[in-house]
Write a protein that holds these residues in place. Structure first.
Motif, PDB file in Angstrom:
ATOM      1  N   ILE A  29      -2.534  -1.052  15.104  1.00 47.25           N
ATOM      2  CA  ILE A  29      -2.015  -1.023  13.733  1.00 47.25           C
ATOM      3  C   ILE A  29      -1.944   0.428  13.247  1.00 47.25           C
ATOM      4  CG2 ILE A  29      -2.967  -3.308  13.151  1.00 47.25           C
ATOM      5  CD1 ILE A  29      -5.110  -1.745  11.459  1.00 47.25           C
ATOM      6  N   ASN A  30      -1.221   0.628  12.143  1.00 43.02           N
ATOM      7  CA  ASN A  30      -1.220   1.917  11.455  1.00 43.02           C
ATOM      8  C   ASN A  30      -2.424   1.919  10.515  1.00 43.02           C
ATOM      9  OD1 ASN A  30       2.162   1.214  11.308  1.00 43.02           O
ATOM     10  ND2 ASN A  30       1.444   3.055  12.329  1.00 43.02           N
ATOM     11  N   ASP A  65       1.331   9.365   6.704  1.00 42.25           N
ATOM     12  CA  ASP A  65       0.554   8.549   5.756  1.00 42.25           C
ATOM     13  C   ASP A  65       1.393   7.435   5.131  1.00 42.25           C
ATOM     14  OD1 ASP A  65      -1.990   8.014   4.780  1.00 42.25           O
ATOM     15  OD2 ASP A  65      -1.698   9.147   2.933  1.00 42.25           O
ATOM     16  N   GLN A  66       2.480   7.049   5.815  1.00 44.08           N
ATOM     17  CA  GLN A  66       3.258   5.911   5.307  1.00 44.08           C
ATOM     18  C   GLN A  66       3.779   5.002   6.416  1.00 44.08           C
ATOM     19  OE1 GLN A  66       6.247   7.744   2.870  1.00 44.08           O
ATOM     20  NE2 GLN A  66       7.285   8.711   4.572  1.00 44.08           N
ATOM     21  N   GLY A  67       3.085   5.024   7.557  1.00 44.14           N
ATOM     22  CA  GLY A  67       3.407   4.046   8.598  1.00 44.14           C
ATOM     23  C   GLY A  67       4.638   4.348   9.420  1.00 44.14           C
ATOM     24  N   GLN A  68       5.142   5.556   9.338  1.00 48.34           N
ATOM     25  CA  GLN A  68       6.356   5.850  10.093  1.00 48.34           C
ATOM     26  C   GLN A  68       6.107   6.622  11.378  1.00 48.34           C
ATOM     27  OE1 GLN A  68       9.315   7.603   7.525  1.00 48.34           O
ATOM     28  NE2 GLN A  68       9.518   5.712   6.352  1.00 48.34           N
ATOM     29  N   LEU A  86       0.827  -1.217   0.000  1.00 45.09           N
ATOM     30  CA  LEU A  86       0.000   0.000   0.000  1.00 45.09           C
ATOM     31  C   LEU A  86       0.853   1.256   0.000  1.00 45.09           C
ATOM     32  CD1 LEU A  86      -2.963  -0.847   2.357  1.00 45.09           C
ATOM     33  CD2 LEU A  86      -3.086  -0.104  -0.020  1.00 45.09           C
ATOM     34  N   ASP A  87       1.939   1.190   0.738  1.00 43.18           N
ATOM     35  CA  ASP A  87       2.859   2.320   0.777  1.00 43.18           C
ATOM     36  C   ASP A  87       3.331   2.627  -0.645  1.00 43.18           C
ATOM     37  OD1 ASP A  87       4.505   4.232   1.939  1.00 43.18           O
ATOM     38  OD2 ASP A  87       6.157   2.828   2.233  1.00 43.18           O
ATOM     39  N   CYS A 105      -3.315   4.026   8.475  1.00 41.85           N
ATOM     40  CA  CYS A 105      -3.010   4.627   7.163  1.00 41.85           C
ATOM     41  C   CYS A 105      -2.495   3.582   6.179  1.00 41.85           C
ATOM     42  CB  CYS A 105      -1.995   5.755   7.306  1.00 41.85           C
ATOM     43  SG  CYS A 105      -0.296   5.192   7.565  1.00 41.85           S
ATOM     44  N   LEU A 106      -1.964   2.467   6.691  1.00 38.63           N
ATOM     45  CA  LEU A 106      -1.364   1.461   5.812  1.00 38.63           C
ATOM     46  C   LEU A 106      -2.266   0.243   5.685  1.00 38.63           C
ATOM     47  CD1 LEU A 106       2.497   1.215   6.309  1.00 38.63           C
ATOM     48  CD2 LEU A 106       1.178   2.219   4.451  1.00 38.63           C
ATOM     49  N   SER A 107      -3.564   0.466   5.709  1.00 38.76           N
ATOM     50  CA  SER A 107      -4.497  -0.626   5.612  1.00 38.76           C
ATOM     51  C   SER A 107      -5.702  -0.144   4.830  1.00 38.76           C
ATOM     52  CB  SER A 107      -4.922  -1.029   7.035  1.00 38.76           C
ATOM     53  OG  SER A 107      -5.428  -2.321   7.025  1.00 38.76           O
ATOM     54  N   LEU A 108      -6.193  -0.977   3.935  1.00 40.51           N
ATOM     55  CA  LEU A 108      -7.399  -0.607   3.201  1.00 40.51           C
ATOM     56  C   LEU A 108      -8.612  -0.902   4.067  1.00 40.51           C
ATOM     57  CD1 LEU A 108      -6.535  -2.132  -0.284  1.00 40.51           C
ATOM     58  CD2 LEU A 108      -6.521   0.303   0.332  1.00 40.51           C
ATOM     59  N   LYS A 159       0.498   4.060  -2.910  1.00 34.70           N
ATOM     60  CA  LYS A 159       0.215   5.484  -2.709  1.00 34.70           C
ATOM     61  C   LYS A 159       1.141   6.345  -3.558  1.00 34.70           C
ATOM     62  CE  LYS A 159      -1.554   5.102   1.979  1.00 34.70           C
ATOM     63  NZ  LYS A 159      -1.494   5.626   3.345  1.00 34.70           N
ATOM     64  N   TYR A 171      13.442   0.866  15.159  1.00 36.52           N
ATOM     65  CA  TYR A 171      12.653   1.221  13.994  1.00 36.52           C
ATOM     66  C   TYR A 171      13.489   1.888  12.903  1.00 36.52           C
ATOM     67  CZ  TYR A 171       8.384   2.378  11.434  1.00 36.52           C
ATOM     68  OH  TYR A 171       7.411   2.471  10.479  1.00 36.52           O
ATOM     69  N   LYS A 205       0.562  -6.336  11.755  1.00 41.43           N
ATOM     70  CA  LYS A 205      -0.148  -6.419  10.485  1.00 41.43           C
ATOM     71  C   LYS A 205       0.619  -7.292   9.489  1.00 41.43           C
ATOM     72  CE  LYS A 205      -3.751  -4.513   8.457  1.00 41.43           C
ATOM     73  NZ  LYS A 205      -3.407  -4.304   7.048  1.00 41.43           N
ATOM     74  N   GLN A 223       3.277  -1.757  15.544  1.00 36.27           N
ATOM     75  CA  GLN A 223       2.094  -1.571  14.698  1.00 36.27           C
ATOM     76  C   GLN A 223       2.249  -2.324  13.372  1.00 36.27           C
ATOM     77  OE1 GLN A 223       3.479   0.963  16.547  1.00 36.27           O
ATOM     78  NE2 GLN A 223       2.111   2.730  16.651  1.00 36.27           N
ATOM     79  N   GLY A 234       3.004   6.955  13.318  1.00 41.83           N
ATOM     80  CA  GLY A 234       2.132   6.377  14.341  1.00 41.83           C
ATOM     81  C   GLY A 234       0.946   7.238  14.758  1.00 41.83           C
ATOM     82  N   THR A 293      -2.486   5.504  14.691  1.00 41.41           N
ATOM     83  CA  THR A 293      -2.622   4.220  15.378  1.00 41.41           C
ATOM     84  C   THR A 293      -4.031   4.011  15.938  1.00 41.41           C
ATOM     85  OG1 THR A 293      -0.294   4.290  15.985  1.00 41.41           O
ATOM     86  CG2 THR A 293      -1.701   2.774  17.250  1.00 41.41           C
ATOM     87  N   THR A 295      -8.224   4.195   2.656  1.00 38.52           N
ATOM     88  CA  THR A 295      -7.530   3.555   3.778  1.00 38.52           C
ATOM     89  C   THR A 295      -8.473   3.505   4.975  1.00 38.52           C
ATOM     90  OG1 THR A 295      -6.665   5.642   4.606  1.00 38.52           O
ATOM     91  CG2 THR A 295      -5.267   4.428   3.042  1.00 38.52           C
ATOM     92  N   ASN A 301       5.818   5.532  17.317  1.00 37.21           N
ATOM     93  CA  ASN A 301       5.027   6.756  17.527  1.00 37.21           C
ATOM     94  C   ASN A 301       5.968   7.929  17.733  1.00 37.21           C
ATOM     95  OD1 ASN A 301       3.174   4.423  18.662  1.00 37.21           O
ATOM     96  ND2 ASN A 301       1.828   6.131  18.132  1.00 37.21           N
TER      97      ASN A 301
END
Lengths: 317, 219
Positions: free
Chosen positions: B107-108, B91-94, A35-36, B110-113, A39, A237, A106, A102, B96, B99, B72, B197
């Motif tokens: 989960i994030n 908007d790219q999972g970095q 997904l990343d 933003c990174l899930s449909l 986008k 991370y 997933k 997180q 948090g 959350t 998303t 986060n």
């Protein structure tokens, strides 16, 4: 993001057929990498086949004393499994060193293996990249290469595979079990699963169109002292600059796999035969033929030192 | 509509209009470069949007939505359900900021449909507590001054609640010394577990104090 059709798969065979026969279709599981990239329109699938409903989410013992890890077992659950923590500690440690909680909640076992081998130039759509657009060139070569590959790279691509989990899987000689669109199944040794870039860096694995990973098989436990040492620019991370996975047995023999240095998990079995000669001999063989730049020459020294530390720690128990 | 032509619009209206057009139309920005992997033919034929139905539970309430497949989970929560607690940061999972807790796991969003969460149970910051009845973690963030601008705070609190639960369940982390022992609630563990986060104001030490307080230990 480009528009796409979305379908929930009802069986592995149906999912494989759907992806094989639909133009530009992709599986989606955790989706954290796909997904990343969608986008940014680096990935532009016309159809997504969601495999999350297929099960494949348990970890079962195999008849030969190993474990079969379902493709959809989340990274958190694989790292936390009591059997994995006890008998495959290097795998737990590698998983826990990767990403954030997180993302691990997933991300799936199969998706982790299938995340793109990538670099900042792959992400920057204004730059030339043979992965994004085959034949366009590689802007990373001659660019800023601190994070790039030093072994196994080609003139077409110098990206590194970012997975920590895959390094441990390579060390353990895991096997990737799949089903193809014609319903046939096969088991691929992890050593053969990821490809070196060569002239086709956009093809990263040996999977055929529509071939779906159903599980990853771990051989019976090796015993010994397990360690995964990840060196990175911050404490948590971040991708590895260099990571070293080791299993060292009481007689001093063992296995070594290295991350952050190549297009795929890097293991040279011949190097492991040098264990008795010490870390320098092993690392010399592992990094033989390294092609470095001013930016990333430090990685060779870092592999030497990280391996030496891991071997010393194992000696002390 | 050109929002700038109507001076009576409030700043919030303007933001909402902007967000809606961004989430539904996906209009290319005038200065945006086409992706280098796209040929000219590809960019001239934008595929038509596809919608799919999804039903899930948010903060105990079942909702059914008909969504563009590209939506998303974060955009579904914010733009369609108007639960604006979860924030869009990177908007790219970095970072948090987005959350949320999905089936008991953070989960994030933003990174899930959104359409991938058929039947899921989702808890956002709005479902943890209310202004009249704060969740203990919300109260602790106030008590320990665990925020400054507040933008990352909903994500920080959803993560913090999850951290205590993960440690209770015995889920190890990168800094857990003994993989086969139960992880302890320590400042080191909290730091590692919250690395997904980001707080640009730098309220980290107070956030650690808040979590330790709720967890019944001294950081």
């Amino acid at each position: 993001m480009k528009a796409f059709t979305y379908q929930r798969a009802t069986s592995a065979a149906q999912a494989a057929q759907l992806v094989a026969r639909t133009p530009n279709a992709r599986f989606i599981a955790g989706g954290t990498n796909l997904l990343d990239l969608m986008k940014l329109e680096i990935e532009t699938p016309a159809a997504l086949v969601d495999v999350n409903g297929l099960g494949f989410d348990s970890i079962e013992p195999t008849t030969d004393g190993g474990l079969r890890v379902g493709a959809l077992v989340r990274n958190t659950d694989l790292a936390a499994d009591a059997r994995v923590r006890k008998d495959y500690a290097v795998l737990s440690r590698a998983l826990l060193a990767g990403a954030s909680t997180q993302l691990r909640n997933k991300a799936t076992t199969s998706g982790n293996l299938l995340q793109r081998t990538r670099c900042p130039y792959f992400y920057d759509t204004a730059q030339k990249c043979n992965k994004r657009q085959p034949g366009s060139g590689c802007a990373a070569i001659g660019g800023y290469t601190r994070h790039h590959a030093v072994v196994g790279a080609s003139d077409a691509c110098i990206a590194t595979h970012p997975s920590d989990m895959a390094i441990a899987m390579r060390l353990l000689d895991a096997e990737v079990e799949t089903v193809k669109a014609d319903g046939s199944m096969r088991s691929i040794p992890i050593a053969d699963f990821h490809r070196l870039p060569g002239n086709t860096p956009h093809i990263e694995t040996v999977l055929e169109p529509g071939e779906l990973i159903t599980s990853v098989k771990l051989p019976k436990p090796l015993g010994g002292v397990h360690a995964y040492r990840k060196v990175r620019d911050r404490a948590s991370y971040a991708f590895a600059l260099v990571s070293v996975a080791t299993v060292i047995l009481p007689d001093g023999s063992g296995r070594v796999a290295v991350g952050g240095v190549a297009h795929k998990p890097w293991r040279v079995e011949e190097a492991e035969r040098q264990m008795a000669q010490g870390a320098k001999a092993v690392a010399d063989r592992l990094m033989a033929g390294a092609r470095t730049t001013e930016d990333n020459a430090f990685k060779v020294a870092l592999v030497h030192r990280t391996l030496a530390e891991a071997m010393n720690a194992a000696k002390k128990g | 509509m050109n929002p700038l032509s109507d001076v009576k619009l409030t700043r919030r209206d303007l933001l909402i209009a902007g967000a809606l057009s961004a989430s539904t139309a996906a209009v290319p920005l005038a200065n945006a470069q086409p992706a280098a992997n796209q040929s000219a033919d590809d960019t001239s034929t934008t595929p038509a949007p596809v919608t799919t139905g999804v039903t899930f539970t948010v903060n105990g309430k079942q909702v059914s939505l008909q969504l563009d497949t590209r939506t998303t989970l974060l955009d579904a929560l914010r733009e369609h359900l108007h639960l604006t607690g979860a924030k869009k940061g990177c908007d790219q999972g970095q970072c948090g900021a987005c959350t949320v807790i999905m089936d008991g796991r953070r989960i994030n969003s933003c990174l899930s449909l959104a359409v991938m969460h058929e039947g899921a149970s989702i808890t956002t910051i709005e479902g943890l507590g209310t202004p009249d009845k704060l969740h203990p973690m919300q109260a602790a963030f106030i008590k320990h001054d665990g925020y400054q601008c507040g933008y990352c705070t909903p994500g920080q609190i959803c993560s913090s609640v999850s951290v205590l639960e993960e440690i209770r369940q015995g889920i190890p982390s990168h800094v857990t010394a003994d993989l086969n022992a139960k992880p302890l609630l320590s400042a080191e563990e909290i730091r590692e577990r919250l690395s997904g986060n980001i707080c640009r104001c730098g309220a980290y030490s107070n956030i650690i104090d808040a979590i330790a307080d709720v967890g019944g230990v001294k950081a």
